[in-house]
Scaffold this motif. Structure first.
Motif, short mmCIF file in Angstrom:
data_model
loop_
_atom_site.label_atom_id
_atom_site.label_comp_id
_atom_site.label_asym_id
_atom_site.label_seq_id
_atom_site.Cartn_x
_atom_site.Cartn_y
_atom_site.Cartn_z
N MET A 37 -140.22 -75.64 -77.71
CA MET A 37 -139.05 -75.34 -78.42
C MET A 37 -139.63 -75.11 -80.10
O MET A 37 -138.73 -74.38 -80.72
CB MET A 37 -138.18 -76.53 -78.33
CG MET A 37 -137.57 -76.58 -77.14
SD MET A 37 -136.33 -78.21 -77.34
CE MET A 37 -135.96 -78.52 -75.53
N SER A 38 -140.77 -75.60 -80.15
CA SER A 38 -141.20 -75.27 -81.73
C SER A 38 -141.67 -73.98 -82.02
O SER A 38 -141.69 -73.70 -83.32
CB SER A 38 -142.75 -76.22 -81.84
OG SER A 38 -142.22 -77.36 -81.67
N PHE A 39 -141.60 -72.87 -80.88
CA PHE A 39 -141.65 -71.72 -81.40
C PHE A 39 -140.72 -71.07 -82.08
O PHE A 39 -140.88 -70.24 -83.05
CB PHE A 39 -142.00 -71.02 -79.87
CG PHE A 39 -141.82 -69.37 -79.87
CD1 PHE A 39 -142.96 -68.53 -80.21
CD2 PHE A 39 -140.60 -68.47 -79.80
CE1 PHE A 39 -143.17 -67.35 -80.39
CE2 PHE A 39 -140.56 -67.23 -80.19
CZ PHE A 39 -141.99 -66.84 -80.20
N TYR A 40 -139.55 -71.39 -81.81
CA TYR A 40 -138.26 -71.13 -82.55
C TYR A 40 -137.95 -71.65 -84.09
O TYR A 40 -137.38 -71.13 -84.80
CB TYR A 40 -137.02 -71.35 -81.76
CG TYR A 40 -137.24 -70.59 -80.37
CD1 TYR A 40 -137.15 -69.07 -80.54
CD2 TYR A 40 -137.34 -71.29 -79.24
CE1 TYR A 40 -137.08 -68.58 -79.07
CE2 TYR A 40 -137.31 -70.86 -78.09
CZ TYR A 40 -137.23 -69.36 -77.82
OH TYR A 40 -137.16 -68.84 -76.69
N GLY A 41 -139.08 -72.54 -84.30
CA GLY A 41 -138.82 -73.28 -85.68
C GLY A 41 -139.83 -72.47 -86.54
O GLY A 41 -139.72 -72.83 -87.73
N VAL A 42 -140.49 -71.35 -86.22
CA VAL A 42 -141.54 -70.65 -87.09
C VAL A 42 -141.02 -69.38 -87.14
O VAL A 42 -142.12 -68.43 -87.73
CB VAL A 42 -143.00 -71.01 -86.49
CG1 VAL A 42 -143.34 -72.46 -86.71
CG2 VAL A 42 -143.16 -70.24 -85.09
N TYR A 97 -145.78 -75.61 -86.87
CA TYR A 97 -147.40 -75.61 -86.44
C TYR A 97 -148.17 -74.56 -87.10
O TYR A 97 -149.44 -74.57 -87.17
CB TYR A 97 -147.46 -75.65 -84.93
CG TYR A 97 -146.93 -74.61 -84.33
CD1 TYR A 97 -147.63 -73.33 -83.86
CD2 TYR A 97 -145.45 -74.63 -83.86
CE1 TYR A 97 -147.14 -72.23 -83.36
CE2 TYR A 97 -144.90 -73.43 -83.06
CZ TYR A 97 -145.61 -72.43 -83.06
OH TYR A 97 -145.30 -71.26 -82.26
N THR A 98 -147.41 -73.35 -87.68
CA THR A 98 -148.27 -72.16 -88.09
C THR A 98 -148.87 -72.33 -89.46
O THR A 98 -149.63 -71.66 -90.00
CB THR A 98 -147.38 -70.95 -88.00
OG1 THR A 98 -146.21 -71.21 -88.76
CG2 THR A 98 -147.08 -70.63 -86.60
N VAL A 99 -148.45 -73.39 -89.96
CA VAL A 99 -148.78 -73.66 -91.52
C VAL A 99 -150.24 -73.88 -91.74
O VAL A 99 -150.81 -73.34 -92.40
CB VAL A 99 -148.19 -74.98 -92.22
CG1 VAL A 99 -148.43 -74.92 -93.60
CG2 VAL A 99 -146.47 -74.61 -92.19
N VAL A 103 -151.15 -79.62 -90.20
CA VAL A 103 -149.80 -79.74 -89.83
C VAL A 103 -149.46 -79.57 -88.62
O VAL A 103 -148.52 -80.31 -87.91
CB VAL A 103 -148.88 -78.49 -90.70
CG1 VAL A 103 -147.53 -78.67 -90.38
CG2 VAL A 103 -149.21 -78.72 -92.35
N ASP A 104 -150.16 -78.60 -87.80
CA ASP A 104 -150.17 -78.57 -86.35
C ASP A 104 -150.22 -79.65 -85.68
O ASP A 104 -149.49 -80.26 -84.83
CB ASP A 104 -150.98 -77.55 -85.88
CG ASP A 104 -151.05 -76.97 -84.43
OD1 ASP A 104 -149.91 -77.47 -83.73
OD2 ASP A 104 -151.99 -76.80 -83.55
N TRP A 105 -151.46 -80.51 -85.87
CA TRP A 105 -151.61 -81.83 -85.12
C TRP A 105 -150.55 -82.88 -85.71
O TRP A 105 -150.43 -83.72 -84.65
CB TRP A 105 -153.13 -82.30 -85.64
CG TRP A 105 -154.07 -81.65 -84.64
CD1 TRP A 105 -155.06 -80.52 -85.29
CD2 TRP A 105 -154.22 -81.81 -83.16
NE1 TRP A 105 -155.64 -80.12 -83.95
CE2 TRP A 105 -155.49 -80.90 -83.04
CE3 TRP A 105 -153.71 -82.59 -82.27
CZ2 TRP A 105 -155.75 -80.93 -81.61
CZ3 TRP A 105 -154.09 -82.66 -81.14
CH2 TRP A 105 -155.09 -81.57 -80.62
N THR A 106 -150.17 -82.98 -87.01
CA THR A 106 -149.06 -83.79 -87.38
C THR A 106 -147.83 -83.32 -86.45
O THR A 106 -147.00 -84.35 -85.64
CB THR A 106 -148.70 -83.85 -88.76
OG1 THR A 106 -149.97 -83.66 -89.32
CG2 THR A 106 -147.44 -84.46 -89.06
#
Length: 214
Positions: A37-42, A97-99, A103-106
């Protein structure tokens, strides 16, 4: 109280589902991106329905769990779990996660903690409510979704989003099924008085004789 708790649980799941469906409609390629779902947050095109869906689900579910906590054998733990649920979901939204790699691992850590929290809470609610086969089936759905997500979370291709969605569906359905079955009286329907009987004192006692039986 019961109506508010159940209403909040349903609202939370509806918000999550509607937000996800809007995201998929706007960017269907997310289904095969294996970023969950995180795909839609970037992506700016889908960030608003993504964030609104997750935050609404977090807030409605948190309030429902807070209200229902008194009916459980461990009210404090349920309230802490509700708060943690909302905080973790907010943290997932705020760590695209793209930052950077950190941040991705967090983001991944927050997701893992969220899944662990939801699974632990689901098992406890199932035990406390002495739930039926439906509750057990929803837990099984949640477990299947968790296994699918765990298999694909570190792979480049796969069905991470489908696993996450299955997990969340199982969790939401389990909440709706088990919380009304908790042993505490706070969720029991309030006894109703038949309006045809009138005031209890008048119905049971004589009128004008000082309350002696009629």
């Amino acid at each position: 109280m019961r109506d508010r708790v159940m209403g909040d649980l349903v609202k939370g799941q509806v918000c999550l589902l509607v937000g996800l469906l809007l995201c998929v409609a706007l960017m269907p390629e997310g289904l095969g991106a294996n970023n969950g779902m995180s795909f839609y947050g970037v992506h700016w095109e889908t960030f608003l329905p993504y964030a609104a869906g997750l935050l609404s689900a977090a807030l409605f579910t948190r309030r429902a769990l807070h209200d229902a906590a008194a009916a459980s054998p461990a009210p404090g733990k349920v309230r802490h779990a509700a708060d943690a649920f909302a905080v973790l979901l907010a943290g997932i939204i705020l760590t695209p996660y793209t930052v950077s790699g950190a941040v991705d691992w967090t983001h991944r850590l927050l997701g893992a903690l969220l899944f662990a929290l939801q699974l632990t809470l689901a098992v406890r609610l199932l035990a406390w409510a002495h739930a039926d086969a439906f509750g057990g089936a929803f837990l099984l759905v949640q477990l299947v979704g968790g296994v699918i997500a765990a298999i694909y979370v570190l792979q480049d291709d796969g069905f991470l989003l489908q696993g996450e969605a299955t997990f969340q569906f199982g969790f939401g359905a389990l909440l709706i099924r088990t919380i009304p079955l908790l042993p505490g009286s706070v969720l029991s329907p309030s006894p109703s008085i038949d309006p045809t009987l009138g005031d209890p004192a008048v119905a049971c006692c004589g009128d004008g004789d000082g309350g002696s039986p009629a």
